[in-house]
Design an enzyme around this catalytic site. Sequence first.
Site: not given
Length: 164
Positions: A69-70, A73
């Site tokens: 998820h990170e 980004h």
Amino acid sequence: MPELLKQRVETCYQQAETFFKRPFPRPQVSFKLRGQKAGVAHLHENLLRFNLQLYRENQDDFLRQTVAHEVAHLVAHQLFGDKIQAHGEEWQLIMRGVYELPPNRCHNYEVQRRVATRYIYRCPCPESDFPFTAQRHKLVRQGRRYLCRRCREILVYSGETRVE
């Protein structure tokens, strides 16, 4: 730094590089994150911060979902720039296409509430307990005054504390 997490970050970057056929600069990784957030991506600093306690308590899902998820980004920012939404189409494309994971915005890890000490202040009114935080208690010790809204008297520290 937990070695498995470091390896997972690298694996995510290798997957992105294979998918997009281009290199990505590796981020700095930090564990200076507390509270409810599992992870944070600082786009302009190329920095990932992770919550070490949540990692330890939810290691498998954290490695699979939160790290991807990170990283997604940072990859989305490096591919598409500043004008994209944090969890917009571009980020979702990376989560689904590159990592084959659901683009979940939030985790559902159980978060332990921090134990907080409250400093009990009182005024002449009946049943007037005012629990102050440590920060507000410190301000009173430095000279700040707080008044009761009913009787307009200055609140006075009772010497009692309460743990919540």
